[in-house]
Design a protein around this motif. Structure first.
Motif, PDB file in Angstrom:
ATOM      1  N   LYS A   1      10.235  -1.310  -5.162  1.00 27.76           N
ATOM      2  CA  LYS A   1       9.087  -1.513  -5.664  1.00 27.76           C
ATOM      3  C   LYS A   1       8.555   0.170  -5.573  1.00 27.76           C
ATOM      4  O   LYS A   1       8.123   0.610  -6.715  1.00 27.76           O
ATOM      5  CB  LYS A   1       8.148  -2.203  -4.855  1.00 27.76           C
ATOM      6  N   LEU A   2       8.934   0.807  -4.565  1.00 26.89           N
ATOM      7  CA  LEU A   2       8.379   2.136  -4.413  1.00 26.89           C
ATOM      8  C   LEU A   2       9.231   3.053  -5.408  1.00 26.89           C
ATOM      9  O   LEU A   2       8.445   3.779  -6.104  1.00 26.89           O
ATOM     10  CB  LEU A   2       8.730   2.815  -3.072  1.00 26.89           C
ATOM     11  N   GLN A   3      10.429   2.692  -5.499  1.00 29.67           N
ATOM     12  CA  GLN A   3      11.268   3.549  -6.462  1.00 29.67           C
ATOM     13  C   GLN A   3      10.658   3.428  -8.054  1.00 29.67           C
ATOM     14  O   GLN A   3      10.646   4.333  -8.725  1.00 29.67           O
ATOM     15  CB  GLN A   3      12.724   3.167  -6.519  1.00 29.67           C
ATOM     16  N   HIS A   4      10.338   2.056  -8.350  1.00 28.30           N
ATOM     17  CA  HIS A   4       9.976   1.608  -9.573  1.00 28.30           C
ATOM     18  C   HIS A   4       8.558   2.491  -9.789  1.00 28.30           C
ATOM     19  O   HIS A   4       8.310   3.036 -10.979  1.00 28.30           O
ATOM     20  CB  HIS A   4       9.659   0.231  -9.822  1.00 28.30           C
ATOM     21  N   GLN A   5       7.487   2.424  -8.687  1.00 28.39           N
ATOM     22  CA  GLN A   5       6.289   2.920  -8.929  1.00 28.39           C
ATOM     23  C   GLN A   5       6.546   4.696  -9.128  1.00 28.39           C
ATOM     24  O   GLN A   5       5.947   5.192 -10.097  1.00 28.39           O
ATOM     25  CB  GLN A   5       5.572   2.753  -7.850  1.00 28.39           C
ATOM     26  N   ILE A   6       7.496   5.159  -8.392  1.00 30.38           N
ATOM     27  CA  ILE A   6       7.803   6.640  -8.486  1.00 30.38           C
ATOM     28  C   ILE A   6       8.261   6.942  -9.840  1.00 30.38           C
ATOM     29  O   ILE A   6       7.696   7.841 -10.497  1.00 30.38           O
ATOM     30  CB  ILE A   6       8.548   7.230  -7.417  1.00 30.38           C
ATOM     31  N   ARG A   7       9.116   6.267 -10.404  1.00 28.88           N
ATOM     32  CA  ARG A   7       9.772   6.271 -11.576  1.00 28.88           C
ATOM     33  C   ARG A   7       8.614   6.324 -12.737  1.00 28.88           C
ATOM     34  O   ARG A   7       8.602   6.794 -13.843  1.00 28.88           O
ATOM     35  CB  ARG A   7      10.996   5.393 -11.966  1.00 28.88           C
ATOM     36  N   ALA A   8       7.655   5.291 -12.610  1.00 31.74           N
ATOM     37  CA  ALA A   8       6.721   5.191 -13.463  1.00 31.74           C
ATOM     38  C   ALA A   8       5.719   6.418 -13.646  1.00 31.74           C
ATOM     39  O   ALA A   8       5.117   6.455 -14.790  1.00 31.74           O
ATOM     40  CB  ALA A   8       5.551   3.950 -13.290  1.00 31.74           C
ATOM     41  N   LEU A   9       5.687   7.219 -12.604  1.00 30.15           N
ATOM     42  CA  LEU A   9       5.013   8.525 -12.610  1.00 30.15           C
ATOM     43  C   LEU A   9       5.778   9.504 -13.473  1.00 30.15           C
ATOM     44  O   LEU A   9       5.047  10.529 -13.860  1.00 30.15           O
ATOM     45  CB  LEU A   9       4.677   8.927 -11.327  1.00 30.15           C
TER      46      LEU A   9
END
Length: 156
Positions: A114-122
């Motif tokens: 989830k963290l990876q996805h959130q960072i990628r979304a930035l």
């Protein structure tokens, strides 16, 4: 061969997961898995804006608060050791402890993804493209190293 492919997939996921959390934020020694790519080459040149860095820092801080600390990990280990060191083997007790540990590990993996996805979304589309290119190169290097290692193991 299936085990090898699974190992390669898991290893690459762990590498990218750990590296993304610590290196993007500039926390090169304190983040989960940061030792794997401590030099930050994977993310160098992405030119994160100050706003992106701030957002990543906030995500990482929240993520770290959810992770097990050393005392919790030690307590889980000690719980299992106490069952193993008893005079009789309590299979049911071991299963309960292991299931609890596996559930916690699963939650941590989900949180990491989830963290990876959130960072990628930035990231901007250009930053994502650069990151994807670097990941592909890293996967290729890992596959080559594993094939080399497998070749050496086969000749022994």
């Amino acid at each position: 061969m299936k085990k090898f492919n699974l190992l390669a997939l898991v290893l690459s996921s762990v590498l990218v997961a750990g590296a993304s959390t610590a290196v993007l934020a500039g926390d090169r020694h304190g983040g989960h898995g940061s030792h794997l790519l401590a030099d930050g080459k994977m993310f160098k040149g992405l030119d994160l804006t100050d706003a992106q860095k701030t957002q990543v820092d906030a995500l990482l801080k929240a993520h770290r608060e959810q992770m097990l600390n050393k005392a919790e990990r030690y307590a889980m280990h000690e719980e299992l050791q106490s069952v193993l060191n008893s005079d009789t083997f309590d299979e049911a007790g071991v299963r309960v402890i292991l299931e609890k540990q596996q559930a916690k590990k699963l939650e941590q993996e989900v949180a990491q993804l989830k963290l990876q996805h959130q960072i990628r979304a930035l990231l901007t589309p250009e930053q994502k493209a650069k990151l994807d290119e670097r990941k592909a190169k890293m996967r290729q290097r890992m596959q080559e190293k594993m094939a080399e290692h497998q070749g050496k193991a086969g000749t022994e």
